[in-house]
Scaffold this active site. Structure first.
Site, PDB file in Angstrom:
ATOM      1  N   SER A  18       0.819  -1.221   0.000  1.00  0.00           N
ATOM      2  CA  SER A  18       0.000   0.000   0.000  1.00  0.00           C
ATOM      3  C   SER A  18       0.850   1.268   0.000  1.00  0.00           C
ATOM      4  CB  SER A  18      -0.944   0.001   1.209  1.00  0.00           C
ATOM      5  OG  SER A  18      -0.220   0.028   2.423  1.00  0.00           O
ATOM      6  N   LYS A  25      -6.081   4.637   8.311  1.00  0.00           N
ATOM      7  CA  LYS A  25      -4.919   5.418   7.866  1.00  0.00           C
ATOM      8  C   LYS A  25      -5.225   6.915   7.852  1.00  0.00           C
ATOM      9  CE  LYS A  25      -2.985   1.656   5.094  1.00  0.00           C
ATOM     10  NZ  LYS A  25      -2.713   1.137   3.752  1.00  0.00           N
TER      11      LYS A  25
END
Length: 801
Positions: free
Chosen positions: A660, A703
Site C-alpha cells: 500500500s 490510515k
C-alpha cells in the site's frame, strides 16, 4: 493546472438515520429467527443436513463470530426433531471370548428395560436354584445316585481284596491311595521282615505282586470310570433340576426380546453358563478365610467377587428420554471423550478391568444423529482427528485403547465389539483449517463433501438493517437488558459498517456487535436509563477504544515529542508521509511514518533498505519491484537506467509488509530525482502498478484517521489531508470528527487514479506527457526526472571509459 477532485464530507461516511426504520424502540420488534446475510452458507448447510449418504459431512468455514455455531445448533436440532430416535446400546459378557464383550442394540428405551430385566432375572435364578436344590426330592435322587455308586465301588473294592487274598496280599488304604502288604504264614510282613525272608519266598511274592498289581490296575480304572459316570449322572441331575427351576424364567425374557436374534443367543449362553456353574449361586462360609482376613487387615479390603457380574448389562447408550435424533456439541474432543474408555481398578498394584467398566464416548451419544465439533479443538487433541476420520471412514465405533497402541500401560485389555456408526459430523472452523486438512489429508474431501462458506460481510440494505434491529431485540430478551431506541440501532448499523470497512456493507461478526450491545446496556443501566440510546453506543465505542489504545498513546507521545520525526507542514525533497495500519487483533489504528529516498549514479537500481535489514515482507518487496518496472517503462526507452536508489521507512523497527506504500515510495523517488519538494501536509496511501495506475488498499479509514489525529495534535492548518486511491472511496467510514473537519474545510481527502494526479498534488507541478517524439516537457516532473536519469547514464558511461 487542472484541479484534482476533493471528496465532500457526505462521501466520507454512509450515515444511518431514524427515518430508515418504522419503529421507535426495539420493544416493537420480534426477535430474529435465523441468521443474517449468510444465504449461501445456510443453503449449503441445510442441503448437507438432508443428504444422508456416506461422506456428506459438513465443514462450516468462515471467521469467528459470524454465527456458525449458533446456526449449526439451531438447524441441527430442528432437523433432528423430525428424525427417529436411535437405538440403545449395551455391552454384555462374552461367554465364548471374555476379552471381547458383545454389543447388543435395542429400540429406544428397551435397553434400560433389558438391563433391569437381567438384574431381576439373575436374582430370581438365584432364589429359584437355591429353592430347587434344597428340596427333599433332589436330595433323595442325588443320594440314590451316590449310594448306587458307593455300592458298585464297594463291590469293586471287595473284588480287589479277594484277588489280593488269593495271592497272599492284604489291601491297605491311606490318604495317599491304596497299597498291598504281603502275607506269609498268615502274618502281614513289613519291610524289615521282608528283607530277612528267603530268596525263593521273595521271588514268589514278587510274582504274585505283579499279578495283583495288574488286576488292581484294571479294577482302579473301572472305579475311575465309575466316578466319572457318577459325576455325569449328578451333573445331569443338577442340569435337569436347574433347567426345571430356571428354564421358564429365561424363556419368558427371551419371549419379550424375541425380535432380537443376538439377544436370544446371549440369553441361551447365560442359561447354559448358569447351569454349568450352579455352585456359584450358593453361599459358602469359609471361617478359615475370615480368620486369615482378621489377621491380615490388608486382605480384608478386597471386595468379595461378585459371581453374578458376568450376567449384568452395561447400558452405555440410553435413549429412554430422547426426542428425535441426538445433537451433541463438544468443545473438548479428546480421544477418550470421543471414543469412550475402558476404565481400570488397581488392586495391590495390579490393574484389573471388566466389561462393566466400558464407558461411552461422544460418538456413542451422537450415533444416529449429529456431532458438532470445532476444527481447532479436534486438531489440538492428540489422536482425536484420527479417531474422527476412522469413524467416518469405517462407519463403526471401535474402542481400541490408545494406551495399548502407544505401549503406555501393561494391563489386561478388553476388545469391545465395534458398534455400527451413523453420525453426521458438523465441523466448524476457519478457512485456514479447511485448507490445511485438504492439503494434508488426501481423503478429507471424501469425508466432508459439503462446505458452508460464511462471509465476513453482508450488503447494507433495508432488509439486513431490519434484521440487525431484530437481532438486537433478540439480544435484549436473551440478556434481559433495556430495549434500544432507533437512534441506538442507527449507531449500531454505522458501527457494523465501520467494522466491515465498507459504506455499503455490514459486518457479520455478530460477536463483536454483541459486545457493543452488552456494554451499551450496562452504561444505560448505570445511568438508570429506560432505553439504550445512540449516546450509550458512542460512549461504549469510545470507552472500549480507550481500554485498548495504550500502544497507540505511546506512539502518539513519541510523535508529539518529535521522538518519531514526522512533518505535517512545509515541503521537503525526497521525503514523504506514508500511512500504515497497526492491527493488534482486537484493535487497529493508523500509524503515519516518514519515508525517504536517496538517488545517485550506479547500477544497483532500487534498494529496499527494509529488505536488506530483513524487515520487509514479500508483498512489500514485490511493490518495490513494481516501482522498478514503472521507472523502466516510463524513462528507459532510449537509454538504460544507471540509477542507484535507497528507500527507507524511517524509524521503523518492527518490520513492514504490504504494497500500500508503493505509490508513496515512488513519489519520494521522483521527488529526489526531479529535485522538487513534496508537501509534508499531505499523507499518501495507495498501491501502484507498472503502468502508473493507483490501486485500492486496505485499512484506508484507519490510515486517514491516524494522520488526522497527528495533524490535530500539531494544529490543523486547513491545508492538510490524505491522498487515497479513487477505488477506496466506498471503503470510507470515518469518525464524525474527521467528517466535521472536512465539512469545515480544515482537512482534505483527495481520491486519485494515476501517479500523475498525485504528482500534481504533492509537488504542485505538472507531471508532464510525452510528445510525438517520446519526450517530456523539460519543466515537468517527468521531464526533470528523465533529464536527471539521462545525466546519470552519460556520467556512468564516462566513468566506464
Amino acid at each position: 493546472m487542472e484541479q484534482i477532485r476533493e471528496l465532500s464530507y457526505g462521501e466520507l461516511k454512509n450515515g444511518c438515520f431514524p427515518e430508515e426504520f418504522s419503529f421507535k424502540t426495539t420493544a416493537e420488534l420480534t426477535p430474529l429467527d435465523g441468521i443474517i446475510g449468510q444465504d449461501r452458507a445456510v443453503k449449503a448447510f441445510d442441503f448437507g443436513l438432508k443428504v444422508k449418504i456416506k461422506g456428506y459431512n459438513i465443514y462450516m468455514a468462515g471467521p469467528a463470530g459470524t454465527g456458525k455455531t449458533t446456526l449449526a445448533k439451531s438447524s441441527a436440532h430442528r432437523q433432528a426433531a423430525g428424525e427417529p430416535v436411535p437405538k440403545d446400546w449395551c455391552y454384555v459378557y462374552n461367554f465364548q471370548n471374555p476379552r471381547s464383550p458383545l454389543a447388543l442394540y435395542f429400540e429406544a428405551g428397551m435397553g434400560r428395560q433389558f438391563r433391569d430385566d437381567m438384574a431381576e432375572l439373575v436374582q430370581l435364578l438365584k432364589v429359584e436354584l437355591q429353592k430347587a436344590f434344597r428340596t427333599d426330592d433332589y436330595e433323595k435322587q442325588k443320594n440314590e445316585l451316590l449310594r448306587s455308586f458307593e455300592e458298585k465301588r464297594d463291590a469293586l473294592m471287595e473284588e480287589m481284596s479277594k484277588a489280593a487274598q488269593e495271592h497272599d496280599f492284604q489291601v491297605k488304604t491311606a490318604n495317599s491311595g491304596i497299597y498291598f502288604m504281603p502275607v506269609v504264614e498268615g502274618k502281614t510282613i513289613g519291610e524289615e521282615e521282608y528283607d530277612e525272608l528267603p530268596e525263593e519266598v521273595k521271588n514268589t511274592i514278587e510274582k504274585n505282586s505283579q499279578i495283583v498289581q495288574e488286576k488292581a490296575g484294571a479294577i482302579m480304572r473301572d472305579i475311575r470310570e465309575l466316578e466319572k459316570e457318577s459325576k455325569r449322572c449328578v451333573d445331569n441331575l443338577d442340569y435337569k433340576v436347574g433347567m426345571f427351576a430356571i428354564g421358564d424364567h429365561v424363556s419368558a425374557v427371551q419371549e419379550k426380546y424375541k425380535e432380537y436374534d443376538k439377544v436370544i443367543a446371549y440369553l441361551n449362553a447365560v442359561r447354559e453358563d448358569v447351569l454349568e456353574n450352579i455352585d456359584q449361586f450358593f453361599d459358602d462360609e469359609e471361617d478359615s478365610e475370615e480368620g486369615l482376613a482378621s489377621l491380615l487387615p490388608m486382605l480384608s479390603k478386597k471386595q468379595p467377587e461378585d459371581v453374578t457380574l458376568k450376567y449384568k448389562v452395561n447400558l452405555i447408550v440410553d435413549h429412554s428420554d430422547t426426542k428425535g435424533a441426538p445433537v451433541v456439541t463438544t468443545f473438548n474432543p479428546t480421544y477418550y471423550n470421543l471414543v469412550g474408555e475402558v476404565e481400570y481398578d488397581s488392586e495391590f498394584g495390579n490393574l484389573t478391568t471388566d466389561f462393566m467398566k466400558i464407558k461411552s464416548g461422544l460418538f456413542h451419544k451422537a450415533n444416529g444423529g449429529y456431532l458438532i465439533v470445532q476444527a481447532q479443538d479436534i486438531l489440538s487433541a492428540p489422536q482425536a482427528w484420527e479417531a474422527l476420520r476412522r469413524v467416518i471412514k469405517t462407519k463403526e465405533i471401535n474402542m481400541d485403547a490408545v494406551r495399548e497402541q502407544l505401549g503406555a500401560v501393561v494391563a489386561p485389555t478388553l476388545k469391545p465389539e465395534p458398534i455400527p456408526a451413523n453420525i453426521k459430523v458438523i465441523m466448524i472452523g476457519s478457512s485456514y483449517y479447511y485448507e490445511l486438512l485438504s492439503e494434508y489429508d488426501e481423503e478429507f474431501d471424501k469425508f466432508f463433501k459439503i462446505k458452508a462458506d460464511f462471509d465476513y460481510e453482508m450488503p447494507r440494505d433495508s432488509e439486513n438493517m431490519q434484521k440487525l434491529a431484530e437481532f438486537i431485540k433478540g439480544f435484549v430478551e436473551r440478556e434481559q437488558v433495556p430495549d434500544f431506541d432507533v437512534s441506538a440501532v442507527c449507531a449500531v448499523v454505522e458501527y457494523a459498517s465501520r467494522k466491515a470497512e465498507r459504506q455499503n456493507k455490514l459486518t457479520t461478526r455478530f460477536n463483536h456487535l454483541a459486545e457493543i450491545l452488552g456494554e451499551a446496556a450496562a452504561w444505560a443501566q448505570m445511568e438508570d436509563a429506560q432505553v439504550v440510546t445512540a449516546a450509550h453506543i458512542r460512549k461504549t465505542i469510545y470507552e472500549k477504544e480507550q481500554r485498548l489504545r495504550l500502544y497507540e498513546e505511546k506512539l502518539d507521545e513519541m510523535l508529539e515529542e518529535n521522538v518519531i520525526m514526522i512533518d505535517v507542514t512545509g515541503r521537503e525533497i525526497g521525503q514523504i508521509n506514508g500511512l500504515a495500519v497497526l492491527d493488534l487483533g482486537s484493535y487497529a489504528f493508523g500509524n503515519p511514518s516518514r519515508i525517504t529516498a536517496t538517488t545517485y549514479i550506479g547500477k544497483s537500481g532500487i534498494v529496499n533498505i527494509e529488505k536488506e535489514a530483513r524487515m520487509s515482507g514479500q508483498t512489500h518487496d514485490k511493490g518495490v519491484q513494481i516501482i522498478t518496472g514503472y521507472l523502466g517503462q516510463t524513462y528507459a526507452q532510449k537509454f538504460p537506467l544507471s540509477l542507484s536508489c535507497r528507500v527507507c521507512f524511517e524509524q521503523n523497527y518492527n518490520g513492514i509488509d504490504g504494497d500500500s506504500a508503493s505509490s508513496t515510495e515512488l513519489y519520494c523517488i521522483l521527488s529526489s530525482l526531479a529535485e522538487l519538494p513534496i508537501r509534508q501536509d499531505l499523507a499518501v496511501t495507495g498501491s501502484v502498478n507498472q503502468k502508473g495506475e493507483i490501486q485500492a488498499i486496505g485499512g484506508v479509514t484507519y490510515k486517514i484517521e491516524g494522520f488526522f489525529d497527528l495533524c490535530k495534535k500539531r494544529g490543523l492548518t486547513g491545508k492538510q489531508g490524505v491522498i487515497i486511491p479513487v477505488s477506496n472511496i466506498r471503503d470510507l467510514v470515518l469518525k464524525d470528527e474527521v467528517v466535521e473537519a472536512v465539512k469545515d474545510g480544515m482537512f482534505h481527502i483527495y481520491p486519485i487514479s494515476t501517479i500523475d494526479e498525485g504528482i500534481r498534488l504533492l509537488m504542485e507541478t505538472e507531471a508532464g506527457e510525452k510528445d510525438a517524439q517520446g519526450n517530456f516537457p523539460p519543466e515537468s516532473v517527468h521531464g526533470r526526472v528523465w533529464q536527471k536519469l539521462k545525466e546519470f547514464h552519460k556520467r556512468a558511461e564516462g566513468a566506464e571509459e
